[in-house]
Design an enzyme around this catalytic site. Structure first.
Site, PDB file in Angstrom:
ATOM      1  N   ASP A  94       0.867  -1.165   0.000  1.00  0.00           N
ATOM      2  CA  ASP A  94       0.000   0.000   0.000  1.00  0.00           C
ATOM      3  C   ASP A  94       0.912   1.225   0.000  1.00  0.00           C
ATOM      4  O   ASP A  94       2.083   1.147   0.370  1.00  0.00           O
ATOM      5  CB  ASP A  94      -0.917  -0.016   1.234  1.00  0.00           C
ATOM      6  CG  ASP A  94      -2.103   0.945   1.067  1.00  0.00           C
ATOM      7  OD1 ASP A  94      -2.944   1.016   1.965  1.00  0.00           O
ATOM      8  OD2 ASP A  94      -2.164   1.633   0.025  1.00  0.00           O
ATOM      9  N   SER A  95       0.358   2.371  -0.422  1.00  0.00           N
ATOM     10  CA  SER A  95       1.220   3.533  -0.707  1.00  0.00           C
ATOM     11  C   SER A  95       1.478   4.399   0.525  1.00  0.00           C
ATOM     12  O   SER A  95       2.212   5.368   0.465  1.00  0.00           O
ATOM     13  CB  SER A  95       0.547   4.403  -1.777  1.00  0.00           C
ATOM     14  OG  SER A  95      -0.818   4.625  -1.394  1.00  0.00           O
ATOM     15  N   PHE A  98      -3.062   5.792   3.601  1.00  0.00           N
ATOM     16  CA  PHE A  98      -4.129   5.386   4.526  1.00  0.00           C
ATOM     17  C   PHE A  98      -3.679   5.566   5.973  1.00  0.00           C
ATOM     18  O   PHE A  98      -4.406   6.100   6.801  1.00  0.00           O
ATOM     19  CB  PHE A  98      -4.497   3.924   4.291  1.00  0.00           C
ATOM     20  CG  PHE A  98      -5.607   3.421   5.167  1.00  0.00           C
ATOM     21  CD1 PHE A  98      -5.345   2.515   6.186  1.00  0.00           C
ATOM     22  CD2 PHE A  98      -6.902   3.880   4.989  1.00  0.00           C
ATOM     23  CE1 PHE A  98      -6.364   2.049   7.003  1.00  0.00           C
ATOM     24  CE2 PHE A  98      -7.934   3.407   5.806  1.00  0.00           C
ATOM     25  CZ  PHE A  98      -7.656   2.504   6.809  1.00  0.00           C
ATOM     26  N   GLN A 191     -11.440   6.958  -5.564  1.00  0.00           N
ATOM     27  CA  GLN A 191     -12.007   7.558  -4.365  1.00  0.00           C
ATOM     28  C   GLN A 191     -13.396   8.120  -4.710  1.00  0.00           C
ATOM     29  O   GLN A 191     -14.070   7.567  -5.581  1.00  0.00           O
ATOM     30  CB  GLN A 191     -11.057   8.640  -3.808  1.00  0.00           C
ATOM     31  CG  GLN A 191      -9.741   8.090  -3.259  1.00  0.00           C
ATOM     32  CD  GLN A 191      -9.918   7.225  -2.014  1.00  0.00           C
ATOM     33  OE1 GLN A 191     -10.954   7.229  -1.359  1.00  0.00           O
ATOM     34  NE2 GLN A 191      -8.890   6.439  -1.684  1.00  0.00           N
ATOM     35  N   ASP A 268      -7.907  -7.393   1.095  1.00  0.00           N
ATOM     36  CA  ASP A 268      -6.949  -7.510   2.203  1.00  0.00           C
ATOM     37  C   ASP A 268      -7.646  -7.047   3.475  1.00  0.00           C
ATOM     38  O   ASP A 268      -8.563  -6.216   3.401  1.00  0.00           O
ATOM     39  CB  ASP A 268      -5.714  -6.622   1.954  1.00  0.00           C
ATOM     40  CG  ASP A 268      -5.929  -5.221   2.520  1.00  0.00           C
ATOM     41  OD1 ASP A 268      -6.583  -4.429   1.828  1.00  0.00           O
ATOM     42  OD2 ASP A 268      -5.480  -4.938   3.653  1.00  0.00           O
ATOM     43  N   CYS A 306     -12.673 -28.372   9.695  1.00  0.00           N
ATOM     44  CA  CYS A 306     -11.611 -27.515   9.152  1.00  0.00           C
ATOM     45  C   CYS A 306     -10.363 -28.374   8.966  1.00  0.00           C
ATOM     46  O   CYS A 306      -9.987 -29.150   9.841  1.00  0.00           O
ATOM     47  CB  CYS A 306     -11.315 -26.357  10.111  1.00  0.00           C
ATOM     48  SG  CYS A 306      -9.988 -25.266   9.509  1.00  0.00           S
ATOM     49  N   CYS A 308      -7.299 -27.283   8.621  1.00  0.00           N
ATOM     50  CA  CYS A 308      -6.057 -26.534   8.856  1.00  0.00           C
ATOM     51  C   CYS A 308      -5.201 -27.246   9.903  1.00  0.00           C
ATOM     52  O   CYS A 308      -5.675 -28.091  10.676  1.00  0.00           O
ATOM     53  CB  CYS A 308      -6.368 -25.097   9.293  1.00  0.00           C
ATOM     54  SG  CYS A 308      -6.603 -24.855  11.059  1.00  0.00           S
ATOM     55  N   CYS A 311      -6.629 -27.096  13.488  1.00  0.00           N
ATOM     56  CA  CYS A 311      -7.811 -27.921  13.763  1.00  0.00           C
ATOM     57  C   CYS A 311      -7.524 -29.405  13.672  1.00  0.00           C
ATOM     58  O   CYS A 311      -8.231 -30.216  14.272  1.00  0.00           O
ATOM     59  CB  CYS A 311      -8.935 -27.544  12.798  1.00  0.00           C
ATOM     60  SG  CYS A 311      -9.542 -25.884  13.130  1.00  0.00           S
ATOM     61  N   HIS A 337      -5.359 -20.630  11.865  1.00  0.00           N
ATOM     62  CA  HIS A 337      -6.730 -21.044  11.534  1.00  0.00           C
ATOM     63  C   HIS A 337      -7.506 -19.923  10.829  1.00  0.00           C
ATOM     64  O   HIS A 337      -8.188 -20.145   9.820  1.00  0.00           O
ATOM     65  CB  HIS A 337      -7.481 -21.464  12.802  1.00  0.00           C
ATOM     66  CG  HIS A 337      -8.955 -21.597  12.562  1.00  0.00           C
ATOM     67  ND1 HIS A 337      -9.520 -22.713  11.966  1.00  0.00           N
ATOM     68  CD2 HIS A 337      -9.977 -20.715  12.768  1.00  0.00           C
ATOM     69  CE1 HIS A 337     -10.834 -22.531  11.835  1.00  0.00           C
ATOM     70  NE2 HIS A 337     -11.135 -21.326  12.308  1.00  0.00           N
TER      71      HIS A 337
HETATM   72  C1  LIG Z   1      -9.845  -1.312   6.878  1.00  0.00           C
HETATM   73  N1  LIG Z   1     -10.463  -0.488   5.870  1.00  0.00           N
HETATM   74  C2  LIG Z   1      -9.735   0.099   4.912  1.00  0.00           C
HETATM   75  N2  LIG Z   1      -8.418  -0.105   4.711  1.00  0.00           N
HETATM   76  C3  LIG Z   1      -8.079   0.720   3.688  1.00  0.00           C
HETATM   77  C4  LIG Z   1      -6.832   0.933   3.098  1.00  0.00           C
HETATM   78  C5  LIG Z   1      -5.646   0.150   3.585  1.00  0.00           C
HETATM   79  C6  LIG Z   1      -5.699  -1.251   3.009  1.00  0.00           C
HETATM   80  N3  LIG Z   1      -4.882  -2.156   3.793  1.00  0.00           N
HETATM   81  C7  LIG Z   1      -3.452  -1.924   3.687  1.00  0.00           C
HETATM   82  C8  LIG Z   1      -2.756  -1.943   5.047  1.00  0.00           C
HETATM   83  C9  LIG Z   1      -3.242  -0.802   5.954  1.00  0.00           C
HETATM   84  C10 LIG Z   1      -2.483  -0.841   7.288  1.00  0.00           C
HETATM   85  C11 LIG Z   1      -2.719  -2.155   7.999  1.00  0.00           C
HETATM   86  C12 LIG Z   1      -2.281  -3.283   7.092  1.00  0.00           C
HETATM   87  C13 LIG Z   1      -0.797  -3.175   6.811  1.00  0.00           C
HETATM   88  C14 LIG Z   1      -0.531  -1.852   6.134  1.00  0.00           C
HETATM   89  C15 LIG Z   1      -0.989  -0.718   7.035  1.00  0.00           C
HETATM   90  C16 LIG Z   1      -1.264  -1.798   4.808  1.00  0.00           C
HETATM   91  C17 LIG Z   1      -3.040  -3.248   5.784  1.00  0.00           C
HETATM   92  C18 LIG Z   1      -6.737   1.919   2.083  1.00  0.00           C
HETATM   93  N4  LIG Z   1      -5.503   2.178   1.514  1.00  0.00           N
HETATM   94  C19 LIG Z   1      -5.409   3.179   0.604  1.00  0.00           C
HETATM   95  N5  LIG Z   1      -4.213   3.462   0.054  1.00  0.00           N
HETATM   96  N6  LIG Z   1      -6.491   3.912   0.199  1.00  0.00           N
HETATM   97  C20 LIG Z   1      -7.737   3.681   0.693  1.00  0.00           C
HETATM   98  O1  LIG Z   1      -8.693   4.371   0.303  1.00  0.00           O
HETATM   99  C21 LIG Z   1      -7.898   2.640   1.682  1.00  0.00           C
HETATM  100  C22 LIG Z   1      -9.142   2.374   2.254  1.00  0.00           C
HETATM  101  C23 LIG Z   1      -9.228   1.414   3.268  1.00  0.00           C
HETATM  102  N7  LIG Z   1     -10.259   1.007   4.047  1.00  0.00           N
HETATM  103 ZN   LIG Z   2      -8.890 -24.591  11.382  1.00  0.00          ZN
END
Ligand SMILES: CNc1nc2c(CCNC[C@]34C[C@H]5C[C@H](C[C@H](C5)C3)C4)c3nc(N)[nH]c(=O)c3cc2[nH]1
Ligand SMILES: [Zn+2]
Length: 371
Positions: A94-95, A98, A191, A268, A306, A308, A311, A337
């Site tokens: 991810d960039s 968030f 977005q 994810d 399950c 896994c 289990c 699990h």
């Molecule tokens: C939960 N809801 C939600 N998540 C979102 C994320 C993060 C996705 N997961 C990556 C992530 C985020 C955190 C936690 C883990 C590891 C690392 C840091 C990367 C997953 C999002 N990431 C970006 N760039 N843009 C979004 O609009 C967005 C919207 C979300 N809505």
């Molecule tokens: Zn299991």
């Protein structure tokens, strides 16, 4: 030839559900897929061998955390994230936007980018489309995300409009910043908040930039599931059918089945690994907290049937004991699990789509799932 391509194999005739293959420089993987999350270059408590044994294909890591610690230079010195964490399949990063946006008042957004204070040492930091693109190149992930602002929920139309327009300008800057690419694909992130006119504009402008795939961002941010599904229903058809679609941050079985039904290929969520750490096991009938006294003499597995590792080898009573004794193995067994459960859930949805019985699968799921 782009480094990330999506091959559509089957579309459900009654819903938007689809099965396909994601081709990456680190192999070809089946969709729909769930991607375990490895925030700091590890999927907490799991080894890469265990992740592979349960059927993980693509795992997630993150610009924000690795940018702050250990720094992209060290990962680059290791030869990239794959070598650093000994993962030879695909990695998606991810960039970083968030996390920065969830820092609340510890950050300042401008056209240029975002200045913020590190959650580790409070130092002043800066992320921008150019920095986020460069860091993801240094990390060497197979799939990078454009730098975006995840619009909070609720947000008024004016804020959502201005923020989405800036995210589109940032996406363009990411495309400019990407040198001649052979090893890394980038997804644009749609977005637009909960506004269909803005979602349409965001999708159309990003599609025109020809990214290798498209994420739907700004969802799973506290909005009701019905609203998330309504925005999904509207937005997904605006995206090209020959490219992968990734719904960010979604996660639980009930949201996954509704996301798949609306044409999402990749998901994810931190949920399965995060809740495991306080004893919550995911099952086809909903969740159970293994620390509950009712399991003290329960010699059955976390979930009947399950397949896994957990289990097949351990009882609920034993796992409850491990939690009560604060044994680290407890976290590993329930994490294993939960990840297995979601990966298996995706495998079963993919099979149902291929065999033209997804609508029945979806109905049976909802019949047995209790909130
Ligand atoms: C939960 N809801 C939600 N998540 C979102 C994320 C993060 C996705 N997961 C990556 C992530 C985020 C955190 C936690 C883990 C590891 C690392 C840091 C990367 C997953 C999002 N990431 C970006 N760039 N843009 C979004 O609009 C967005 C919207 C979300 N809505
Ligand atoms: Zn299991």
């Amino acid at each position: 030839m782009p480094s990330i391509t999506y091959e559509l194999q089957k579309t459900c005739p009654h819903t938007g559900a689809r099965a396909g293959l994601l081709h990456t420089p680190h192999g070809t993987f089946q969709t729909p897929m769930f991607m375990p999350v490895g925030t700091q270059a590890t999927v907490k408590t799991m080894t890469p061998e265990e992740l592979k044994a349960m059927g993980s294909q693509v795992i997630l890591s993150n610009t924000y955390h690795l940018f702050l610690r250990p720094g992209p230079e060290l990962v680059e010195e290791a030869g990239g994230l794959h070598k650093f964490m000994n993962w030879d399949q695909a990695i998606l990063t991810d960039s970083g936007g968030f996390q920065v946006f969830s820092l609340g008042d510890m950050r300042k957004i401008t056209e240029e980018g975002v200045t913020f204070r590190s959650h580790i040492d409070g130092s002043k930091q800066f992320l921008s489309p150019e920095v986020a693109t460069k860091v993801q190149e240094q990390l060497g992930s197979d799939i990078a995300m454009a730098f975006d602002e995840c619009i909070p929920y609720p947000a008024d139309h004016d804020y959502a409009k201005r923020s989405t327009a800036r995210t589109t300008r940032w996406a363009h800057r990411c495309q400019e910043a990407r040198k001649a690419h052979d090893r890394q694909g980038m997804f644009g992130i749609v977005q637009g908040g909960m506004y269909k006119d803005l979602r349409k504009q965001s999708a159309e402008e990003l599609v025109a930039m020809d990214f290798e795939g498209y994420s739907i961002g700004g969802l799973s941010v506290g909005e009701p599931h019905d609203l998330m599904n309504e925005i999904l229903e509207y937005t997904t058809p605006l995206l090209p059918t020959n490219k992968a679609r990734y719904l960010m941050g979604v996660g639980t079985a009930d949201c996954l089945v509704e996301g798949v039904a609306r044409g999402i290929d990749m998901f994810d969520c931190v949920y399965p690994t995060r809740v495991a750490r306080n004893g919550m096991a995911m099952t086809w009938k909903g969740r159970l907290n293994i620390r509950n006294a009712q399991f003290a003499h329960d010699w059955g597995p976390l979930e009947e049937g399950c397949q896994c590792y957990t289990c097949k080898n351990y009882s609920r009573a034993y796992i409850r004991h491990l939690y009560k004794a604060e044994e680290i193995l407890a976290l590993r067994l329930v994490t294993y699990h939960n990840l297995y459960f979601l990966l298996e859930f995706m495998r079963q949805m993919r099979q149902a789509i291929l065999e033209d019985r997804f609508p029945r699968f979806r109905m049976q799921f909802w019949d047995s799932f209790k909130k």
